[in-house]
Design a protein around this motif. Structure first.
Motif, PDB file in Angstrom:
ATOM      1  N   TYR A   1      63.615  14.954  38.689  1.00  0.00           N
ATOM      2  CA  TYR A   1      62.480  14.865  37.782  1.00  0.00           C
ATOM      3  C   TYR A   1      62.916  14.811  36.318  1.00  0.00           C
ATOM      4  O   TYR A   1      62.216  14.227  35.476  1.00  0.00           O
ATOM      5  CB  TYR A   1      61.544  16.047  38.017  1.00  0.00           C
ATOM      6  CG  TYR A   1      61.046  16.106  39.444  1.00  0.00           C
ATOM      7  CD1 TYR A   1      60.274  15.076  39.973  1.00  0.00           C
ATOM      8  CD2 TYR A   1      61.379  17.177  40.274  1.00  0.00           C
ATOM      9  CE1 TYR A   1      59.832  15.113  41.281  1.00  0.00           C
ATOM     10  CE2 TYR A   1      60.945  17.223  41.587  1.00  0.00           C
ATOM     11  CZ  TYR A   1      60.174  16.189  42.091  1.00  0.00           C
ATOM     12  OH  TYR A   1      59.748  16.220  43.394  1.00  0.00           O
TER      13      TYR A   1
ATOM     14  N   ARG B   1      61.660  11.993  33.524  1.00  0.00           N
ATOM     15  CA  ARG B   1      61.200  12.311  32.162  1.00  0.00           C
ATOM     16  C   ARG B   1      62.068  11.626  31.104  1.00  0.00           C
ATOM     17  O   ARG B   1      61.559  11.090  30.119  1.00  0.00           O
ATOM     18  CB  ARG B   1      61.192  13.823  31.942  1.00  0.00           C
ATOM     19  CG  ARG B   1      60.109  14.556  32.725  1.00  0.00           C
ATOM     20  CD  ARG B   1      59.965  15.986  32.257  1.00  0.00           C
ATOM     21  NE  ARG B   1      61.138  16.787  32.571  1.00  0.00           N
ATOM     22  CZ  ARG B   1      61.311  17.455  33.708  1.00  0.00           C
ATOM     23  NH1 ARG B   1      60.387  17.404  34.660  1.00  0.00           N
ATOM     24  NH2 ARG B   1      62.399  18.167  33.907  1.00  0.00           N
TER      25      ARG B   1
ATOM     26  N   TYR C   1      61.272   7.911  30.968  1.00  0.00           N
ATOM     27  CA  TYR C   1      59.974   7.674  30.332  1.00  0.00           C
ATOM     28  C   TYR C   1      60.072   7.833  28.816  1.00  0.00           C
ATOM     29  O   TYR C   1      59.593   6.978  28.059  1.00  0.00           O
ATOM     30  CB  TYR C   1      58.938   8.640  30.891  1.00  0.00           C
ATOM     31  CG  TYR C   1      57.619   8.605  30.149  1.00  0.00           C
ATOM     32  CD1 TYR C   1      56.686   7.605  30.402  1.00  0.00           C
ATOM     33  CD2 TYR C   1      57.327   9.562  29.179  1.00  0.00           C
ATOM     34  CE1 TYR C   1      55.483   7.559  29.704  1.00  0.00           C
ATOM     35  CE2 TYR C   1      56.126   9.527  28.482  1.00  0.00           C
ATOM     36  CZ  TYR C   1      55.206   8.525  28.759  1.00  0.00           C
ATOM     37  OH  TYR C   1      54.037   8.476  28.051  1.00  0.00           O
ATOM     38  N   GLU C   2      60.684   8.907  28.364  1.00  0.00           N
ATOM     39  CA  GLU C   2      60.746   9.166  26.926  1.00  0.00           C
ATOM     40  C   GLU C   2      61.595   8.123  26.215  1.00  0.00           C
ATOM     41  O   GLU C   2      61.252   7.670  25.113  1.00  0.00           O
ATOM     42  CB  GLU C   2      61.289  10.573  26.679  1.00  0.00           C
ATOM     43  CG  GLU C   2      60.329  11.676  27.123  1.00  0.00           C
ATOM     44  CD  GLU C   2      60.907  13.066  26.942  1.00  0.00           C
ATOM     45  OE1 GLU C   2      62.080  13.161  26.489  1.00  0.00           O
ATOM     46  OE2 GLU C   2      60.215  14.050  27.234  1.00  0.00           O
TER      47      GLU C   2
ATOM     48  N   GLY D   1      53.174   5.151  31.358  1.00  0.00           N
ATOM     49  CA  GLY D   1      52.670   6.266  32.163  1.00  0.00           C
ATOM     50  C   GLY D   1      52.085   5.809  33.481  1.00  0.00           C
ATOM     51  O   GLY D   1      52.215   6.495  34.500  1.00  0.00           O
TER      52      GLY D   1
ATOM     53  N   LEU E   1      50.533  13.176  32.978  1.00  0.00           N
ATOM     54  CA  LEU E   1      51.992  13.241  32.977  1.00  0.00           C
ATOM     55  C   LEU E   1      52.476  14.635  32.569  1.00  0.00           C
ATOM     56  O   LEU E   1      53.473  15.132  33.094  1.00  0.00           O
ATOM     57  CB  LEU E   1      52.560  12.190  32.023  1.00  0.00           C
ATOM     58  CG  LEU E   1      52.373  10.726  32.445  1.00  0.00           C
ATOM     59  CD1 LEU E   1      52.877   9.787  31.352  1.00  0.00           C
ATOM     60  CD2 LEU E   1      53.095  10.436  33.756  1.00  0.00           C
ATOM     61  N   ARG E   2      51.757  15.246  31.648  1.00  0.00           N
ATOM     62  CA  ARG E   2      52.113  16.611  31.245  1.00  0.00           C
ATOM     63  C   ARG E   2      51.934  17.574  32.409  1.00  0.00           C
ATOM     64  O   ARG E   2      52.788  18.449  32.653  1.00  0.00           O
ATOM     65  CB  ARG E   2      51.221  17.019  30.063  1.00  0.00           C
ATOM     66  CG  ARG E   2      51.368  18.460  29.628  1.00  0.00           C
ATOM     67  CD  ARG E   2      52.625  18.689  28.846  1.00  0.00           C
ATOM     68  NE  ARG E   2      52.687  20.035  28.301  1.00  0.00           N
ATOM     69  CZ  ARG E   2      53.676  20.471  27.521  1.00  0.00           C
ATOM     70  NH1 ARG E   2      54.656  19.654  27.191  1.00  0.00           N
ATOM     71  NH2 ARG E   2      53.671  21.697  27.072  1.00  0.00           N
TER      72      ARG E   2
ATOM     73  N   ILE F   1      56.018  16.063  31.284  1.00  0.00           N
ATOM     74  CA  ILE F   1      56.361  15.150  30.199  1.00  0.00           C
ATOM     75  C   ILE F   1      55.521  15.513  28.974  1.00  0.00           C
ATOM     76  O   ILE F   1      54.293  15.571  29.057  1.00  0.00           O
ATOM     77  CB  ILE F   1      56.105  13.688  30.617  1.00  0.00           C
ATOM     78  CG1 ILE F   1      57.061  13.304  31.751  1.00  0.00           C
ATOM     79  CG2 ILE F   1      56.273  12.741  29.439  1.00  0.00           C
ATOM     80  CD1 ILE F   1      56.820  11.928  32.320  1.00  0.00           C
TER      81      ILE F   1
ATOM     82  N   SER G   1      56.984  12.573  22.202  1.00  0.00           N
ATOM     83  CA  SER G   1      58.387  12.900  22.026  1.00  0.00           C
ATOM     84  C   SER G   1      58.679  13.124  20.545  1.00  0.00           C
ATOM     85  O   SER G   1      58.158  12.425  19.679  1.00  0.00           O
ATOM     86  CB  SER G   1      59.257  11.750  22.555  1.00  0.00           C
ATOM     87  OG  SER G   1      60.614  11.956  22.205  1.00  0.00           O
TER      88      SER G   1
END
Length: 498
Positions: free
Chosen positions: A289, A293, A296-297, A352, A411-412, A417, A421
């Motif tokens: 995971y 993350r 994605y970031e 997302g 997502l959070r 996530i 960012s």
């Protein structure tokens, strides 16, 4: 850093293809506006909407199924998965094409397009199996983490021949042929090009496809993704369709340049998501995971960095941008501003949706798109009769803003996530500064022709933006990626060291 380098390399290939494809499609809209007229451009927009909705239904989520399962299987199991997906989507495309042909008259009447719209819909009905097969072959190759063949077929051959055949047909046979023939010629050539490479890479032959049975696991995975993709493509085209229902093809023709120009910003996200999707699926499959993350970031940061200056040009100089289409298209300037903000939100947070689909949240993603589509239809129904094409653009922006907030919260909650960012402050701050300077150019520069003003503002804003990004310093992984992809820069830096 293998993940970062692979994403950057393959996204660079994808970006080059998408930039070329979008530029050629932009050129088609420009040429069609000048050579075929605003009504024909409206017919083209409506036909593409029907075509892409039909393609999504025919593909049925099996494209993302390939990206996920091909990375998790080997040997004969992998080949059977690919063959089953190709067979299922090809048969669905044949059926969808038949439905379009049977109901072409009713569609043409409903969308106020007349005989020209019906003739072009018949061309799409013939071409649909060709385009779907081409796309699925490209996704099968992409699942092997190779984007080049798909990019060449769908972003170079297809749009390039579409534009060329339109120009040739306009010269040889007239307006009607110029509108209808490219829908058949372009996908036929693209399919002929990609199939040999598809066979070499996947080992799947025609007999494998004919003998392929149903794949239950793939079917279960694809079904909710069909709904996601269906709702998503309807959301993408519902503004054009409802303008056709509630107004006329002329209004659609005025809206099309604004909508497709703002859509250029989406190319950056598509370039990165294409290679990020199988990597996210692989990370989730091994329960990494943190890798999900990080990917994605990183992709979000790179996407925002690349779209900021083009967004500023579209949002601050909409009239100058639309002036290239000819007189009368400046009426879409306000719509272009609203649609540009919507495209910025999609480019910034749109990954997302891919993360949810590749991480077991495909049903949640389906619900997001279903609610967004219903809200969009309601807003279009209320705002288009009152504000015309600006009402369609405003509805799209409102829905995109709400969808962005929903995805951030999901997502959070699901993957931890963060909403934003910390590294995003760099492109944001640089974009604010560049936008301020570009506004100064707009109001302080001496009178210039529209394209000259646009070029001057673009060069000035880009130069300042690049300098600020460099001054803010790159992230460590970005420096490694740049040196991996361009090793001569590292040598030059070493030579400059005291």
């Amino acid at each position: 850093m293998k993940r970062e380098v692979t994403i950057a390399r393959e996204a660079g290939i994808s970006m080059a293809g998408l930039v070329f494809g979008q530029a050629v499609r932009f050129g088609y809209n420009l040429a069609a506006a000048r050579l075929l007229g605003v009504d024909a451009l409206g017919v083209y927009a409506l036909v593409v909407a029907v075509q892409q909705v039909a393609e999504v239904v025919a593909i049925g989520g099996y494209d993302l199924g390939l990206l996920r399962f091909v990375n998790q299987r080997q040997g004969e199991a992998r080949r059977q998965t690919i063959a089953a997906a190709i067979k299922r989507t090809s048969l669905a495309a044949l059926f969808a094409g038949l439905l379009i042909a049977l109901f072409s008259g009713q569609l043409a009447s409903l969308l106020h397009g007349g005989g020209l719209l019906r003739m072009t819909l018949l061309s799409v009905a013939v071409a649909l199996p060709l385009s779907v097969t081409t796309n699925m072959a490209g996704f099968a190759i992409q699942a092997h983490q190779r984007l080049m063949p798909k990019m060449v077929a769908t972003q170079i051959i297809m749009p390039g021949l579409f534009l060329f055949s339109m120009l040739a047909a306009r010269q040889l046979w007239g307006r009607e042929a110029a509108l209808a023939l490219p829908f058949v010629i372009a996908p036929l050539a693209a399919m002929a090009w990609i199939l040999p490479g598809f066979r070499r890479m996947t080992g799947v032959e025609l007999n494998d496809v004919l003998r392929a049975g149903s794949n239950r696991e793939l079917n279960r995975f694809a079904l909710p993704l069909l709904a996601v993709a269906f709702f998503s493509i309807l959301s993408h085209w519902i503004d054009v369709v409802m303008l056709g229902l509630l107004t006329d093809v002329g209004t659609v023709g005025l809206y099309q340049p604004a909508a497709r120009t703002a859509g250029l910003l989406r190319s950056v996200l598509l370039a990165f998501s294409g290679i990020a999707a199988p990597m996210i699926a692989a990370c989730h499959g091994r329960q990494d995971y943190g890798g999900v993350r990080a990917t994605y970031e990183m992709v979000t940061r790179w996407t925002l960095t690349l779209v900021m200056v083009p967004f500023l040009l579209l949002a601050l100089f909409p009239g100058e941008v639309l002036s290239v289409f000819g007189k009368g298209f400046g009426g879409g300037a306000s719509a272009l501003v609203l649609l540009s903000v919507s495209s910025l939100l999609l480019a910034w947070f749109g990954l997302g949706s891919t993360v949810l689909a590749m991480s077991g949240g495909e049903r949640l993603s389906m619900m997001n798109q279903a609610v967004a589509l219903v809200l969009q239809v309601v807003l279009h129904w209320l705002l288009i009769p009152r504000f015309g094409l600006n009402g369609a653009a405003l509805s799209t922006l409102i829905v995109m803003a709400l969808l962005t907030l929903a995805r951030m919260a999901e997502l959070r909650h699901l993957l931890g996530i963060p909403y934003l960012s910390a590294a995003l402050w760099k492109p944001t701050a640089a974009g604010v500064a560049a936008g301020t300077v570009m506004l100064g150019v707009r109001y302080a520069a001496p009178p210039l022709p529209p394209l000259a003003l646009l070029a001057f503002a673009g060069v000035t804003g880009t130069a300042l933006y690049a300098l600020l990004i460099r001054a803010f310093r790159l992230e460590p992984e970005e420096t490694v990626v740049i040196f991996k992809l361009f090793p001569f820069l590292k040598r030059n830096r070493s030579n400059e060291a005291p």
